[in-house]
Design a protein around this motif. Sequence first.
Motif, PDB file in Angstrom:
ATOM      1  N   ALA A   1       0.674  -1.193   0.044  1.00 11.14           N
ATOM      2  CA  ALA A   1       0.073   0.093  -0.127  1.00 11.14           C
ATOM      3  C   ALA A   1       0.754   1.412   0.019  1.00 11.14           C
ATOM      4  CB  ALA A   1      -0.942   0.043   1.338  1.00 11.14           C
ATOM      5  N   LYS A   2       1.774   1.294   0.726  1.00  9.79           N
ATOM      6  CA  LYS A   2       2.890   2.448   0.852  1.00  9.79           C
ATOM      7  C   LYS A   2       3.459   2.607  -0.320  1.00  9.79           C
ATOM      8  CE  LYS A   2       5.094   1.331   4.674  1.00  9.79           C
ATOM      9  NZ  LYS A   2       5.809   1.302   5.796  1.00  9.79           N
ATOM     10  N   SER A   3       3.989   1.588  -0.892  1.00 10.07           N
ATOM     11  CA  SER A   3       4.544   1.663  -2.539  1.00 10.07           C
ATOM     12  C   SER A   3       3.710   2.326  -3.334  1.00 10.07           C
ATOM     13  CB  SER A   3       4.900   0.292  -2.949  1.00 10.07           C
ATOM     14  OG  SER A   3       5.666   0.453  -4.104  1.00 10.07           O
ATOM     15  N   ASP A   4       2.393   1.802  -3.455  1.00 12.72           N
ATOM     16  CA  ASP A   4       1.533   2.396  -4.524  1.00 12.72           C
ATOM     17  C   ASP A   4       1.251   4.022  -4.158  1.00 12.72           C
ATOM     18  OD1 ASP A   4       1.237   0.269  -6.060  1.00 12.72           O
ATOM     19  OD2 ASP A   4      -0.906  -0.377  -5.356  1.00 12.72           O
ATOM     20  N   LEU A   5       1.042   4.159  -2.718  1.00  5.74           N
ATOM     21  CA  LEU A   5       0.657   5.711  -2.426  1.00  5.74           C
ATOM     22  C   LEU A   5       1.998   6.659  -2.821  1.00  5.74           C
ATOM     23  CD1 LEU A   5      -1.121   4.909   0.780  1.00  5.74           C
ATOM     24  CD2 LEU A   5      -2.264   5.997  -1.190  1.00  5.74           C
ATOM     25  N   GLN A   6       2.963   6.073  -2.457  1.00  7.35           N
ATOM     26  CA  GLN A   6       4.221   6.802  -2.913  1.00  7.35           C
ATOM     27  C   GLN A   6       4.433   7.192  -4.436  1.00  7.35           C
ATOM     28  OE1 GLN A   6       8.260   5.258  -1.536  1.00  7.35           O
ATOM     29  NE2 GLN A   6       8.638   7.101  -1.020  1.00  7.35           N
ATOM     30  N   LYS A   7       4.170   6.195  -5.186  1.00  7.32           N
ATOM     31  CA  LYS A   7       3.929   6.092  -6.844  1.00  7.32           C
ATOM     32  C   LYS A   7       2.969   6.968  -7.199  1.00  7.32           C
ATOM     33  CE  LYS A   7       5.308   4.852 -10.968  1.00  7.32           C
ATOM     34  NZ  LYS A   7       6.526   5.188 -11.360  1.00  7.32           N
ATOM     35  N   ALA A   8       1.879   7.000  -6.471  1.00  5.40           N
ATOM     36  CA  ALA A   8       0.564   8.035  -6.886  1.00  5.40           C
ATOM     37  C   ALA A   8       1.285   9.353  -6.506  1.00  5.40           C
ATOM     38  CB  ALA A   8      -0.478   7.804  -6.005  1.00  5.40           C
ATOM     39  N   ALA A   9       1.794   9.646  -5.572  1.00  4.85           N
ATOM     40  CA  ALA A   9       2.264  10.996  -5.010  1.00  4.85           C
ATOM     41  C   ALA A   9       3.296  11.485  -6.305  1.00  4.85           C
ATOM     42  CB  ALA A   9       2.919  10.983  -3.699  1.00  4.85           C
ATOM     43  N   GLU A  10       4.229  10.675  -6.381  1.00  2.00           N
ATOM     44  CA  GLU A  10       5.207  10.946  -7.518  1.00  2.00           C
ATOM     45  C   GLU A  10       4.339  11.317  -8.886  1.00  2.00           C
ATOM     46  OE1 GLU A  10       7.770   7.531  -7.816  1.00  2.00           O
ATOM     47  OE2 GLU A  10       8.826   8.271  -5.807  1.00  2.00           O
ATOM     48  N   LEU A  11       3.537  10.450  -9.301  1.00  2.00           N
ATOM     49  CA  LEU A  11       2.935  10.833 -10.568  1.00  2.00           C
ATOM     50  C   LEU A  11       2.029  12.092 -10.583  1.00  2.00           C
ATOM     51  CD1 LEU A  11       2.040   7.320 -11.463  1.00  2.00           C
ATOM     52  CD2 LEU A  11       3.674   8.633 -12.533  1.00  2.00           C
ATOM     53  N   TYR A  12       1.331  12.232  -9.462  1.00  2.00           N
ATOM     54  CA  TYR A  12       0.324  13.423  -9.423  1.00  2.00           C
ATOM     55  C   TYR A  12       1.140  14.586  -9.467  1.00  2.00           C
ATOM     56  CZ  TYR A  12      -3.775  10.915  -7.246  1.00  2.00           C
ATOM     57  OH  TYR A  12      -4.844  10.421  -7.616  1.00  2.00           O
ATOM     58  N   GLN A  13       2.420  14.681  -8.590  1.00  2.00           N
ATOM     59  CA  GLN A  13       3.284  15.778  -8.725  1.00  2.00           C
ATOM     60  C   GLN A  13       3.917  15.930 -10.148  1.00  2.00           C
ATOM     61  OE1 GLN A  13       3.797  17.592  -5.724  1.00  2.00           O
ATOM     62  NE2 GLN A  13       4.594  19.209  -7.038  1.00  2.00           N
ATOM     63  N   LYS A  14       4.467  14.971 -10.940  1.00  2.00           N
ATOM     64  CA  LYS A  14       4.920  14.842 -12.193  1.00  2.00           C
ATOM     65  C   LYS A  14       3.755  15.704 -13.233  1.00  2.00           C
ATOM     66  CE  LYS A  14       6.466  12.006 -15.894  1.00  2.00           C
ATOM     67  NZ  LYS A  14       6.758  10.549 -16.315  1.00  2.00           N
ATOM     68  N   GLN A  15       2.245  15.050 -12.745  1.00  2.00           N
ATOM     69  CA  GLN A  15       1.349  15.609 -13.704  1.00  2.00           C
ATOM     70  C   GLN A  15       0.519  16.953 -13.398  1.00  2.00           C
ATOM     71  OE1 GLN A  15      -1.080  11.999 -13.579  1.00  2.00           O
ATOM     72  NE2 GLN A  15       0.543  10.829 -14.404  1.00  2.00           N
ATOM     73  N   GLY A  16       1.107  17.650 -12.462  1.00  2.08           N
ATOM     74  CA  GLY A  16       0.785  18.869 -12.188  1.00  2.08           C
ATOM     75  C   GLY A  16      -0.331  19.066 -11.068  1.00  2.08           C
ATOM     76  N   ASN A  17      -0.429  17.986 -10.190  1.00  4.82           N
ATOM     77  CA  ASN A  17      -1.491  18.034  -9.327  1.00  4.82           C
ATOM     78  C   ASN A  17      -0.860  17.889  -7.952  1.00  4.82           C
ATOM     79  OD1 ASN A  17      -4.087  17.511  -7.997  1.00  4.82           O
ATOM     80  ND2 ASN A  17      -4.932  16.002  -9.460  1.00  4.82           N
ATOM     81  N   PRO A  18      -0.403  18.862  -7.300  1.00  6.70           N
ATOM     82  CA  PRO A  18       0.362  18.903  -6.172  1.00  6.70           C
ATOM     83  C   PRO A  18      -0.617  18.526  -4.859  1.00  6.70           C
ATOM     84  CG  PRO A  18       0.080  21.216  -6.883  1.00  6.70           C
ATOM     85  CD  PRO A  18      -0.471  20.047  -8.062  1.00  6.70           C
ATOM     86  N   GLU A  19      -1.940  18.889  -4.898  1.00  7.45           N
ATOM     87  CA  GLU A  19      -2.927  18.735  -3.937  1.00  7.45           C
ATOM     88  C   GLU A  19      -3.244  17.161  -3.762  1.00  7.45           C
ATOM     89  OE1 GLU A  19      -7.665  19.527  -2.796  1.00  7.45           O
ATOM     90  OE2 GLU A  19      -6.670  20.622  -4.339  1.00  7.45           O
ATOM     91  N   ALA A  20      -3.548  16.674  -4.839  1.00  7.74           N
ATOM     92  CA  ALA A  20      -3.488  15.041  -4.831  1.00  7.74           C
ATOM     93  C   ALA A  20      -2.334  14.365  -4.189  1.00  7.74           C
ATOM     94  CB  ALA A  20      -3.894  14.426  -6.250  1.00  7.74           C
TER      95      ALA A  20
END
Length: 223
Positions: free
Chosen positions: A190-209
């Motif tokens: 779960a933590k691995s997926d959430l960390q990956k999601a955070a990286e992708l959200y940041q990369k895609q210009g969605n810092p809130e998510a």
Amino acid sequence: MKTLKLAAVIAVFGTMFFTSQTLAGSLSDSNALLVTQAKTELKPQLKLPKIEPLSKPNYSLKAHDANNINALLTQISQDLDKGDFQKALEGCNAVLKIDENNFAAYFFRGFTYTQLGEYQTAIADFEQAIRIDPSSAYPYFGRGFANVHLEKYRESLADFQQSIKTEPEFAHAYFWRGIALANLAQTDEAKSDLQKAAELYQKQGNPEAAQQALNVFKEIETA
């Protein structure tokens, strides 16, 4: 990403805020975690990717009908953006009266039903969309998302995996798979997926998510 364009390309940016409750209970518990009411709400901004969109052209339609469908789909995307879900449902139903195999209409209607909390009904529409175009990541994500809210966490995992296989940078799929895994007490995954999601959200210009994903990561880590 493989997309099958309609006669007119429609950029769909249905900005939604999906509300899930935060995780509660001890992550060391051998039982699956329940999603419970908590002080703060998870509201990752679910902004649909640009969909160009998603329906196989029905060459048997008359030009007039095809133009009507394009106009209706444009209006549906606007209604979703405004949160007018009843009007969005009416639009989807109108499309399906013209073209009973319209992928976008089934996908959008399923998406709308999730916003209304009608998750089982949403699943039926997502499954219709999968039947029409099994190569798209979006209806698998939708079905997985609905199953998380029905607390069918194991059932959701295969759908999120399929979404990620098709769209390797599908941040929402990583986020919600992380939620499902946490509720199955698979905390490292779960933590691995959430960390990956955070990286992708940041990369895609969605810092809130991105921040919301990190907040859930920290909540799991400190539980």
